[in-house]
Design an enzyme around this catalytic site. Structure first.
Site, PDB file in Angstrom:
ATOM      1  N   HIS A  72       0.672  -1.164   0.046  1.00 56.59           N
ATOM      2  CA  HIS A  72      -0.111   0.076  -0.141  1.00 56.59           C
ATOM      3  C   HIS A  72       0.928   1.195  -0.039  1.00 56.59           C
ATOM      4  O   HIS A  72       1.843   1.253   1.040  1.00 56.59           O
ATOM      5  CB  HIS A  72      -0.403  -0.456   1.294  1.00 56.59           C
ATOM      6  CG  HIS A  72      -2.274  -0.847   0.844  1.00 56.59           C
ATOM      7  ND1 HIS A  72      -3.179  -0.414   1.228  1.00 56.59           N
ATOM      8  CD2 HIS A  72      -2.266  -2.274   0.531  1.00 56.59           C
ATOM      9  CE1 HIS A  72      -4.390  -1.770   1.136  1.00 56.59           C
ATOM     10  NE2 HIS A  72      -3.785  -2.245   0.527  1.00 56.59           N
ATOM     11  N   TYR A 202      -9.380   6.070   7.207  1.00 58.30           N
ATOM     12  CA  TYR A 202      -9.437   6.144   8.130  1.00 58.30           C
ATOM     13  C   TYR A 202     -10.458   7.657   8.759  1.00 58.30           C
ATOM     14  O   TYR A 202     -10.450   8.385   7.047  1.00 58.30           O
ATOM     15  CB  TYR A 202      -8.796   6.734   9.062  1.00 58.30           C
ATOM     16  CG  TYR A 202      -7.253   6.105   8.493  1.00 58.30           C
ATOM     17  CD1 TYR A 202      -6.293   5.222   8.314  1.00 58.30           C
ATOM     18  CD2 TYR A 202      -7.054   4.770  10.446  1.00 58.30           C
ATOM     19  CE1 TYR A 202      -5.070   4.497   8.002  1.00 58.30           C
ATOM     20  CE2 TYR A 202      -6.197   3.733  10.611  1.00 58.30           C
ATOM     21  CZ  TYR A 202      -5.183   3.585   9.347  1.00 58.30           C
ATOM     22  OH  TYR A 202      -4.478   2.683  10.025  1.00 58.30           O
ATOM     23  N   PRO A 294      -5.563   1.259  18.189  1.00 55.48           N
ATOM     24  CA  PRO A 294      -5.082   0.296  16.813  1.00 55.48           C
ATOM     25  C   PRO A 294      -4.699   1.593  15.450  1.00 55.48           C
ATOM     26  O   PRO A 294      -4.641   0.560  14.806  1.00 55.48           O
ATOM     27  CB  PRO A 294      -7.162   0.013  16.832  1.00 55.48           C
ATOM     28  CG  PRO A 294      -7.351  -0.417  17.748  1.00 55.48           C
ATOM     29  CD  PRO A 294      -6.463   0.884  18.891  1.00 55.48           C
ATOM     30  N   LYS A 298       0.362  -0.008  15.044  1.00 55.29           N
ATOM     31  CA  LYS A 298       1.340   0.350  15.554  1.00 55.29           C
ATOM     32  C   LYS A 298       2.104  -0.662  16.225  1.00 55.29           C
ATOM     33  O   LYS A 298       3.248  -1.609  17.357  1.00 55.29           O
ATOM     34  CB  LYS A 298       1.928   1.813  16.339  1.00 55.29           C
ATOM     35  CG  LYS A 298       2.973   2.566  15.313  1.00 55.29           C
ATOM     36  CD  LYS A 298       3.177   2.657  14.660  1.00 55.29           C
ATOM     37  CE  LYS A 298       3.390   3.486  13.021  1.00 55.29           C
ATOM     38  NZ  LYS A 298       3.155   3.429  11.780  1.00 55.29           N
ATOM     39  N   TYR A 386       3.519   7.003  10.299  1.00 58.46           N
ATOM     40  CA  TYR A 386       2.997   5.673   9.348  1.00 58.46           C
ATOM     41  C   TYR A 386       3.731   4.521   8.955  1.00 58.46           C
ATOM     42  O   TYR A 386       3.687   3.076   9.362  1.00 58.46           O
ATOM     43  CB  TYR A 386       1.921   6.070   8.635  1.00 58.46           C
ATOM     44  CG  TYR A 386       0.881   5.332   8.210  1.00 58.46           C
ATOM     45  CD1 TYR A 386      -0.482   5.236   9.346  1.00 58.46           C
ATOM     46  CD2 TYR A 386       0.624   4.319   7.094  1.00 58.46           C
ATOM     47  CE1 TYR A 386      -1.432   4.117   8.662  1.00 58.46           C
ATOM     48  CE2 TYR A 386      -0.050   3.131   7.355  1.00 58.46           C
ATOM     49  CZ  TYR A 386      -1.403   2.832   8.552  1.00 58.46           C
ATOM     50  OH  TYR A 386      -2.248   2.442   7.795  1.00 58.46           O
TER      51      TYR A 386
HETATM   52  C1  PHB Z   1      -6.784  -3.854  10.740  1.00 55.41           C
HETATM   53  O1  PHB Z   1      -7.305  -4.139   9.230  1.00 55.41           O
HETATM   54  O2  PHB Z   1      -7.517  -4.296  11.724  1.00 55.41           O
HETATM   55  C2  PHB Z   1      -6.507  -2.316  11.046  1.00 55.41           C
HETATM   56  C3  PHB Z   1      -6.179  -1.961   9.973  1.00 55.41           C
HETATM   57  C4  PHB Z   1      -4.903  -0.626  10.426  1.00 55.41           C
HETATM   58  C5  PHB Z   1      -5.177   0.416  11.499  1.00 55.41           C
HETATM   59  C6  PHB Z   1      -6.355  -1.246  12.421  1.00 55.41           C
HETATM   60  C7  PHB Z   1      -6.319  -1.885  12.112  1.00 55.41           C
HETATM   61  O3  PHB Z   1      -4.813   1.244  11.897  1.00 55.41           O
END
Ligand code: PHB
Ligand code: APR
Length: 391
Positions: A72, A202, A294, A298, A386
């Protein structure tokens, strides 16, 4: 029994360290409280920084990740319907992340341990750590049925997650704990549907945060922020999809493919750090020492830097007789852990709705998002965190 390094916990941290050390001729035994099926049934995040990807390869476990993981190059932030890209490649000079589920990489690590006849003992009970800070070497005991088994070793690794016994074995007058508990959780759904977007979204909205993530082109992972008082049973699949749609830009909501959930769970959000990460011959790694919310994915990646520092410290100790890497482990690991804490806290604060938010706070949050997308410096800062700070 006797080994060089006794590792408590067969999650990604413990398995990775065991595999890396074994490849260099250093003996380990991994003790895991649960069955393998149980460990592999846990659904966790799936975004890997480059550092973790490289460790998987070094551990000779990267084949399936390289074949099936998705690279990605960016992710989106949506703010009340306006969606903008954080271009990771552009703002980091070419870095990216790999989307590959933690469940899958844990499976790969188990398979690699099996192939090398690595010793991973499941269903151990009453694990206890002894002699951690004495002149004589440490040992670990566990119960198997009516028998108490003792493992003598040079070092004990506490990779037993947040609830394991290792951190608790550090005396209270030595251990310092720093914690922040957020007033909400994430309700997550895994569904066999086509992901709504190739990159992660997000999404911040007045109704709360949402995340569109994925495991593959046929497996989606979505989350919505919920109050801590909510139970999974309060949320039917239909209610989940309806709420998710309200938090996404209209065009994204319109193309969202819904379907039955194959997993649905609520996780509270917490920031936590335990210091120091070393006590005598005990070294903590991963969730045993720190938890991040989450947002920003990280958790696993912070475990990876611990394992990297520990692995190199152990190599220097065993192969060169140089103990300096182990001596400085706690300090080095914590310096990076706190930076990941900062970033996870920042992303969490930026994107969630807080119950006691004032109009002033809301305006500041909008200004922060506005600033992020108006400044190359701000985007570079977000992007470099990130994709992962260097080890
Ligand atoms: C996930 O795919 O479970 C996931 C991805 C990004 C995040 C948190 C969880 O920041
Ligand atoms: N004895 C033996 N094993 C134990 C004990 C115990 N008393 N208590 C816990 N464990 C095991 C757990 O069953 C679990 O399998 O330790 C393991 C710890 O694994 P994780 O919780 O997965 O932690 P870690 O390996 O550090 O992984 C890092 O990254 O994405 C994040 O939180 C996520 O698990 C993830 C973490």
């Amino acid at each position: 029994m006797k080994t060089q390094v006794c590792i408590i916990g067969g999650g990604p941290s413990g398995l990775m360290l065991s595999q890396l050390l074994h490849l260099k001729g250093i003996e380990t035994i991994v003790l895991e409280r649960q069955s393998r099926e149980y460990v592999l049934g846990r659904i966790r995040a799936g975004v890997l920084e480059r550092g973790f990807v490289e460790l998987m390869r070094e551990a000779q476990c990267g084949e399936r990740m390289d074949a099936e993981g998705e690279i990605h190059h960016g992710f989106y932030i949506s703010d009340n319907g306006t969606m903008r890209l954080v271009d990771l490649e552009k703002h980091t000079g070419g870095s990216s992340v790999v989307v590959y589920g933690q469940t899958e990489l844990t499976r790969d690590l188990y398979e690699a341990r099996d192939k090398m006849n690595g010793k991973v003992i499941h269903n151990v009970e009453d694990v206890a750590l002894h002699n951690l800070n004495e002149a004589t070497p440490p040992y670990v005991t566990y119960r198997s049925g009516d028998d108490i088994v003792r493992i003598d070793c040079d070092f004990v690794i506490g990779a037993d997650g947040f609830h394991g016994p290792s951190r608790k074995a550090i005396p209270k007058d030595v251990l310092r704990e720093y914690e922040k508990v957020y007033p909400f959780g994430w309700l997550g759904v895994l569904s066999r549907t086509k992901p709504v977007n190739p990159e992660l979204i997000y999404a911040s909205s007045d109704r709360g945060f949402a995340l569109c993530s994925l495991r593959s082109q046929v497996l989606s992972r979505y989350y919505i922020q919920v109050p801590l008082t909510d139970q999974v049973e309060d949320w039917s699949d239909d209610a989940f999809w309806d709420e998710l749609k309200t938090r996404l830009p209209d065009d994204v909501a319109a193309r969202l493919e819904t379907g039955p959930s194959i997993e649905k769970s609520i996780a509270p959000l917490r920031s936590f750090v335990a210091e120091p990460m070393r006590y005598g011959n005990l070294f903590l790694a991963g969730d045993a020492a720190h938890i991040v919310p989450p947002t920003g994915a990280k958790g696993l990646n912070t475990a990876a830097s611990d394992i990297y520092y520990l692995y190199h410290g152990m190599l220097d100790h065993y192969l060169k007789g140089d103990g300096s890497g182990l001596e400085s482990y706690s300090e080095k690991a914590l310096a990076r852990v706190w930076k990941a804490q900062r970033f996870s806290w920042w992303m969490t604060s930026l994107l969630h709705t807080f119950p006691d938010t004032t109009a002033f706070d809301q305006k500041l949050r909008s200004a922060e998002i506005g600033y992020l997308f108006s400044s190359d410096a701000a985007l570079s800062s977000a992007a470099e965190n990130y994709v992962g700070l260097p080890f």
